[in-house]
Design a protein around this motif. Structure first.
Motif, PDB file in Angstrom:
ATOM      1  N   ILE A  14     -17.801  38.986  23.630  1.00  0.00           N
ATOM      2  CA  ILE A  14     -17.798  38.073  22.491  1.00  0.00           C
ATOM      3  C   ILE A  14     -18.742  38.641  21.422  1.00  0.00           C
ATOM      4  O   ILE A  14     -19.727  39.286  21.740  1.00  0.00           O
ATOM      5  N   SER A  15     -18.435  38.426  20.193  1.00  0.00           N
ATOM      6  CA  SER A  15     -19.284  38.978  19.133  1.00  0.00           C
ATOM      7  C   SER A  15     -20.618  38.237  19.068  1.00  0.00           C
ATOM      8  O   SER A  15     -20.726  37.079  19.492  1.00  0.00           O
ATOM      9  N   ARG A  17     -21.987  37.076  16.523  1.00  0.00           N
ATOM     10  CA  ARG A  17     -21.826  35.921  15.626  1.00  0.00           C
ATOM     11  C   ARG A  17     -21.265  34.726  16.391  1.00  0.00           C
ATOM     12  O   ARG A  17     -21.722  33.604  16.220  1.00  0.00           O
ATOM     13  N   GLN A  18     -20.294  34.981  17.274  1.00  0.00           N
ATOM     14  CA  GLN A  18     -19.736  33.888  18.071  1.00  0.00           C
ATOM     15  C   GLN A  18     -20.769  33.361  19.065  1.00  0.00           C
ATOM     16  O   GLN A  18     -20.853  32.158  19.292  1.00  0.00           O
ATOM     17  N   HIS A  22     -22.869  29.356  19.340  1.00  0.00           N
ATOM     18  CA  HIS A  22     -23.088  28.506  20.507  1.00  0.00           C
ATOM     19  C   HIS A  22     -24.577  28.371  20.842  1.00  0.00           C
ATOM     20  O   HIS A  22     -24.930  27.838  21.888  1.00  0.00           O
TER      21      HIS A  22
END
Length: 160
Positions: A14-15, A17-18, A22
């Protein structure tokens, strides 16, 4: 010996940023949280069904439980997953019998057979009645026990 379910671990995939969206500093921080939560919820003799999108399976090596993968769209072919020796089985979907009835396990909500109670990994829409999403971000960043799922469904039915 309990059964647990989880999906969308996205280990190292997952990046940043992602992950930050969270509340994690980066992908490693998110993976660390998932592994810590896993260790508090799963015993070595438990079974864990991972409903797709694992990411880098190297993180599974030190985690307790007998792991089975229901492949997601981001997971490699079954033979490649099995060659890692991280999973006892790899499939595209699976029916399981439980004290609460029969469930179909799927990585995607859309791939479920009609008229079946489904536990699934990924969807862009809310869960319809009789279906439950076990994506890591929806269930506290680690596997959730089938017992907790059945208890939660019973409480929802009683409240209705």
């Amino acid at each position: 010996m309990a059964i647990h379910l989880v999906a969308n671990l996205h280990f190292d995939g997952i990046s940043a940023r992602q992950a930050q969206a969270h509340g994690f500093a980066d992908c490693r921080d998110m993976a660390r949280r998932i592994c810590e939560t896993w260790r508090t919820r799963v015993a070595p003799e438990d079974t864990v069904w991972i409903l797709g999108n694992v990411g880098n399976p190297v993180h599974l090596a030190g985690l307790p439980g007998r792991k089975h993968l229901v492949r997601g769209h981001l997971d490699p072919p079954a033979w490649n997953c099995l060659s890692t020796r991280r999973y006892e089985s790899v499939c595209e979907g699976r029916f399981i019998e439980t004290p609460g009835g029969v469930f179909y396990l799927s990585s995607e909500f859309e791939s479920a057979p009609e008229e079946t109670r489904v536990i699934y990994g990924r969807s862009r829409r809310p869960s319809p009645e009789g279906h439950l999403c076990v994506s890591a971000e929806r269930i506290g960043w680690g596997p959730v026990s089938l017992e907790a799922i059945l208890q939660s469904s019973a409480e929802v039915r009683q409240a209705a």
